[in-house]
Design an enzyme around this catalytic site. Structure first.
Site, short mmCIF file in Angstrom:
data_model
loop_
_atom_site.label_atom_id
_atom_site.label_comp_id
_atom_site.label_asym_id
_atom_site.label_seq_id
_atom_site.Cartn_x
_atom_site.Cartn_y
_atom_site.Cartn_z
N HIS A 171 113.19 12.50 75.79
CA HIS A 171 112.74 11.83 74.88
C HIS A 171 113.12 12.15 73.45
O HIS A 171 112.60 12.51 72.53
CB HIS A 171 111.27 11.46 74.63
CG HIS A 171 110.56 10.49 74.06
ND1 HIS A 171 110.76 10.52 72.48
CD2 HIS A 171 109.82 9.67 74.14
CE1 HIS A 171 110.20 9.46 72.25
NE2 HIS A 171 109.33 8.92 73.08
N ASP A 207 111.30 -0.45 70.03
CA ASP A 207 110.71 -0.05 71.34
C ASP A 207 111.38 -0.53 72.53
O ASP A 207 110.71 -1.44 72.98
CB ASP A 207 109.40 0.17 71.26
CG ASP A 207 108.59 1.21 72.01
OD1 ASP A 207 107.57 1.27 72.17
OD2 ASP A 207 109.59 1.82 72.98
N GLU A 213 116.79 7.91 74.24
CA GLU A 213 115.87 8.65 75.29
C GLU A 213 116.65 8.34 76.59
O GLU A 213 116.95 7.15 77.24
CB GLU A 213 114.54 8.43 75.39
CG GLU A 213 113.95 8.42 73.97
CD GLU A 213 112.48 7.81 74.03
OE1 GLU A 213 112.12 7.11 72.94
OE2 GLU A 213 111.89 7.33 75.28
O1 TA6 Z 1 109.69 6.03 74.08
C1 TA6 Z 1 109.09 5.29 73.23
C2 TA6 Z 1 107.58 5.44 73.17
O2 TA6 Z 1 107.06 5.13 74.74
C3 TA6 Z 1 106.82 4.48 72.27
O3 TA6 Z 1 106.33 3.52 72.78
C4 TA6 Z 1 106.10 5.52 71.64
O4 TA6 Z 1 104.80 5.39 72.14
C5 TA6 Z 1 106.69 6.70 71.67
O5 TA6 Z 1 107.09 6.70 72.96
C6 TA6 Z 1 106.04 8.08 71.34
O6 TA6 Z 1 105.02 8.50 72.05
P1 TA6 Z 1 104.18 9.53 71.78
O7 TA6 Z 1 102.98 9.54 72.88
O8 TA6 Z 1 104.78 10.89 71.86
O9 TA6 Z 1 103.50 9.13 70.49
#
Ligand code: TA6
Length: 301
Positions: free
Chosen positions: A170, A214, A273
């Site tokens: 990520h 997103d 990601e």
């Molecule tokens: O990868 C994008 C995502 O799934 C968004 O929906 C947002 O929630 C981001 O990840 C960050 O997630 P986190 O749990 O690290 O705050």
């Protein structure tokens, strides 16, 4: 973890040393002829990678990052595993799985034949992990710091029953100006728009950011590029065994809502990601393994 013991067991003179600026959260500091980098042993979390002769880290790390067991580090390369996003059936389980909120073990450090530095960290199942996900596993991340940053995440099923995983590296990338950045290579790809009720859409043209984004893209090409004219650089993202990518920018309101992220942070970062997620679910049979790899290379415009 004893810093002195870590340096004794895994330090490499002139290129790998362990430090502990934040008590209880040791960092692996890497420096070689190609780049500098840093990896938190907590969550096996890459928090910095900067090639020599460049002015800016490739990786964005929030200035408000919180080092606390059970909290994911904001920025860097969080490891979302063994599920991406909310748990498929139980919303009470931690978003993005168990790997990014616990300490891993250093398995090895080495200088490669090209003079790059490779660090491997491992995580195995535990009473805590089995309470959330009742399978036996060994998870390994191999981080190779050289002219490029290469990350391989290897899932080994060490038990006697098959399991499914979704996963993502990520990665938060540092950018110069969110208004000018583009992600190239997704034109024509289908995506799930998570800011529009999960609607299925098709990407028209290159991805630009002018609001919260997103999106989960499937069936994508092996290479994506982050074009960042403000920092005069292109970051090539080349993946193996992954046909899913997520593009995320929290924009204004979500930035304000995140307690470990500056209100203006959205202007300096974009997440691209590398994943196996959405319809790309990976089944790992007993005593077998699955590996996902991504490589980042930066070049001037
Ligand atoms: O990868 C994008 C995502 O799934 C968004 O929906 C947002 O929630 C981001 O990840 C960050 O997630 P986190 O749990 O690290 O705050």
């Amino acid at each position: 973890m004893d810093i002195q013991q870590l340096n004794q067991d895994f330090g490499i003179d002139g290129s790998v040393r362990f430090t502990e600026e934040r008590a209880g959260f040791p960092i692996i500091e890497i420096k070689n002829n190609f780049a500098t980098a840093a990896i938190s042993i907590y969550a096996a979390h890459v928090i910095s990678y900067q090639p020599v002769n460049t002015d800016e880290d490739l990786i964005y790390l929030s200035e408000d990052v919180i080092y606390k067991i059970g909290t994911a580090l904001r920025g860097g390369i969080p490891i979302c595993w063994p599920w991406f996003g909310p748990h498929p059936t139980d919303g009470s389980k931690p978003s993005h799985g168990v790997a990014r909120k616990t300490f891993w073990q250093v398995s090895s450090t080495e200088t490669t034949t090209t003079g790059a530095t490779r660090v491997i960290l491992k995580l195995t199942d535990s009473q805590e992990s089995r309470a959330l996900w009742d399978y036996r596993f060994e998870l390994a991340i191999a981080v190779t710091v050289g002219e490029t940053l290469n990350i391989e995440l290897i899932t080994r099923n060490t038990g006697d029953k098959a399991f499914d995983v979704t996963q993502a590296l990520h990665t938060y990338f540092k950018i110069g100006n969110v208004d000018q950045v583009q992600v190239l290579g997704l034109d024509g790809c289908e995506y799930i728009d998570k800011v529009d009720g999960g609607e299925f859409k098709t990407q028209l043209g290159e991805v630009a950011i002018a609001a919260e984004v997103d999106r989960v893209y499937n069936d994508l090409p092996a290479e994506l590029i982050i074009a960042d004219p403000a920092l005069n650089r292109k970051i090539h993202i080349t993946s193996k065994n992954s046909t899913t990518a997520i593009v995320w920018n929290p924009w204004i309101n979500k930035s304000k809502a995140l307690g470990d992220f500056p209100n203006e942070g959205y202007k300096q970062m974009i997440c691209v990601e590398t994943a196996n997620a959405a319809k790309e679910v990976i089944t790992v049979q007993p005593q077998s393994q699955y590996s996902i790899t991504v490589e980042y290379r930066s070049e001037s415009f």
